[in-house]
Design a protein around this motif. Structure first.
Motif, PDB file in Angstrom:
ATOM      1  N   THR A 367       0.752  -1.074   0.000  1.00 54.25           N
ATOM      2  CA  THR A 367      -0.018  -0.055   0.051  1.00 54.25           C
ATOM      3  C   THR A 367       0.783   1.265   0.022  1.00 54.25           C
ATOM      4  O   THR A 367       2.095   1.017  -0.008  1.00 54.25           O
ATOM      5  N   LYS A 369       0.338   3.494   2.339  1.00 54.94           N
ATOM      6  CA  LYS A 369       0.095   4.077   3.640  1.00 54.94           C
ATOM      7  C   LYS A 369       1.163   3.802   4.535  1.00 54.94           C
ATOM      8  O   LYS A 369       2.035   2.733   4.541  1.00 54.94           O
ATOM      9  N   SER A 385       0.411  10.370   1.208  1.00 50.56           N
ATOM     10  CA  SER A 385       0.879   9.483   0.512  1.00 50.56           C
ATOM     11  C   SER A 385       1.760  10.477  -0.600  1.00 50.56           C
ATOM     12  O   SER A 385       1.776  11.767  -0.711  1.00 50.56           O
ATOM     13  N   THR A 391       0.020   4.024  -6.980  1.00 49.61           N
ATOM     14  CA  THR A 391      -0.194   2.471  -6.452  1.00 49.61           C
ATOM     15  C   THR A 391      -0.354   1.620  -7.598  1.00 49.61           C
ATOM     16  O   THR A 391      -1.546   0.830  -7.863  1.00 49.61           O
TER      17      THR A 391
END
Length: 420
Positions: A367, A369, A385, A391
């Motif tokens: 991810t 995150k 981010s 992504t």
């Protein structure tokens, strides 16, 4: 006193005075100044003020005039900068598709001769991202370690490893001469640099045949300002049955540390004594995704704890290695409500950690995150981010990084290259 000419403006986008691209939007209050006073400030005082500027502000200031632009090439200013500029604990990240090793394959722009790798600098003080290009780094090299404002790149090809030291801010490139003695595949690499010496340790993944590797030996490189140097001397053998899980080495208090798996333990190499030894990890049978980080000179272990058969809540904990070198003490624990949110996002995929100064960054695999833990303020917060990557299957892997405009220690390597 209220300024008669107060106004606000925003800065964003690309900065033509450096190879940094910023994603920060900042608001400044500009106050009226009496030019008759400020124009008469001594140049040495102005230089001292500029030396205290954060790095993005310094590169913006270089646009003011020719003299300020040339400060980056002024030895007197750089010497002053090294003396007074405060330390700033940043991080540098690279994107990678595989998790084979912390010697990352360059997945930023192909493998052609003209391709360049991009790195992503993160400023935890301003929660800002910057993109930086490594155009001078040749293809076939990937980042492996960092220390004192320098990033170590290592050759990807199996065999004796060639290493380069690069200052990301200046774009300078210095070869760490010569290649390692033993052929290796994906060894663990540790780097520590002080103002007077450079130490590098390369361990494991010895190629015992073209098709097999084994963790047998390590090699060290040392050079210092006193004229002593040791070029890839073979150190003592690695502990038996060791498995260098992550490939990352962390330096703290004169030793290199790396994680060992099955079961989890910590491998340590004492540079001065030239010895390897094992340290038992805390709660080793219940750890998940353990990572070693160095923060404020101390070795910390960050891991999730899962004791499903016991009445102990799942959590993410931080342990500190004590001065005796064998005992761990739990120092921090993620708040339970935050851990529930964190574990839902992580979904069992694991996480990786990197520490620098008073900060620890915890990145969730698969991810975009990540969490930032400020040790001094006991504060957990989510990191915005990175705006420069999508992504698309890539993961960010990071290193501690301290931005510096000058790294004079690399001059030792230039002296080593001179004929005797």
């Amino acid at each position: 006193m209220t300024s008669p000419f107060a106004y606000t403006f925003t800065l964003s986008g690309y900065n033509s005075c450096s190879n940094l691209t910023t994603a920060t939007t900042s608001t400044f209050n500009t106050t009226w100044l009496n030019s008759r006073i400020w124009s008469k400030l001594p140049q040495r005082l102005i230089d001292r003020i500029i030396a205290f500027l954060p790095l993005p502000a310094f590169f913006r200031a270089r646009c003011v005039c020719k003299r300020w632009y040339g400060l980056l090439f002024n030895n007197n200013f750089l010497e002053l900068y090294l003396q007074v500029s405060p330390q700033r604990h940043w991080f540098i990240f690279f994107k990678n598709k595989t998790r084979k090793s912390y010697i990352y394959k360059n997945n930023n722009g192909g493998s052609g001769a003209g391709s360049s790798c991009d790195g992503y600098l993160f400023d935890p003080y301003e929660m800002s991202w910057y993109r930086i290009s490594f155009a001078l780094v040749p293809s076939g090299f990937s980042p492996a370690s960092s220390s004192a404002g320098l990033l170590c790149w290592v050759s990807d090809e199996a065999g004796p490893k060639t290493m380069l030291l690069c200052n990301p801010i200046l774009g300078s490139l210095t070869q760490l001469l010569p290649p390692t003695l033993r052929p290796r595949l994906f060894p663990s690499i540790g780097l520590t640099i002080t103002p007077t010496c450079i130490d590098v340790t390369v361990a494991g993944d010895d190629m015992i045949s073209p098709y097999a590797v084994k963790n047998l030996t390590s090699e060290t490189f040392h050079i210092d300002g006193g004229g002593f140097y040791s070029i890839w001397g073979t150190t003592c053998s690695l502990p038996r049955l060791c498995s260098l899980e992550s490939g990352r080495m962390v330096h703290a208090e004169g030793k290199f540390y790396c994680m060992n798996c099955s079961p989890f333990s910590v491998l340590a190499y004492d540079i001065s004594l030239n010895t390897w030894f094992k340290i038992q990890a805390p709660m080793r049978r219940f750890l998940r995704s353990p990572s070693l980080v160095e923060c404020e000179g101390k070795l910390l272990l960050v891991a999730a704890v899962e004791k499903s058969k016991l009445n102990v809540p799942k959590s993410l904990r931080v342990w500190s290695l004590q001065g005796c070198g064998t005992m761990w003490v739990e120092s921090e624990r993620m708040p339970q409500q935050l851990y529930v949110q964190f574990s839902e996002l992580e979904a069992g995929n694991g996480f990786e950690c990197v520490g620098n100064g008073e900060f620890i960054v915890i990145m969730i695999r698969g991810t975009d995150k990540a969490l930032l833990f400020d040790i001094s303020k006991k504060r957990w917060q989510w990191i915005p981010s990175c705006p420069y990557i999508a992504t698309d299957g890539f993961e960010l892997h990071g290193f501690a990084y301290e931005p510096r405009l000058a790294t004079p220690v690399t001059g030792l390597l230039d002296q080593l290259a001179l004929p005797f």
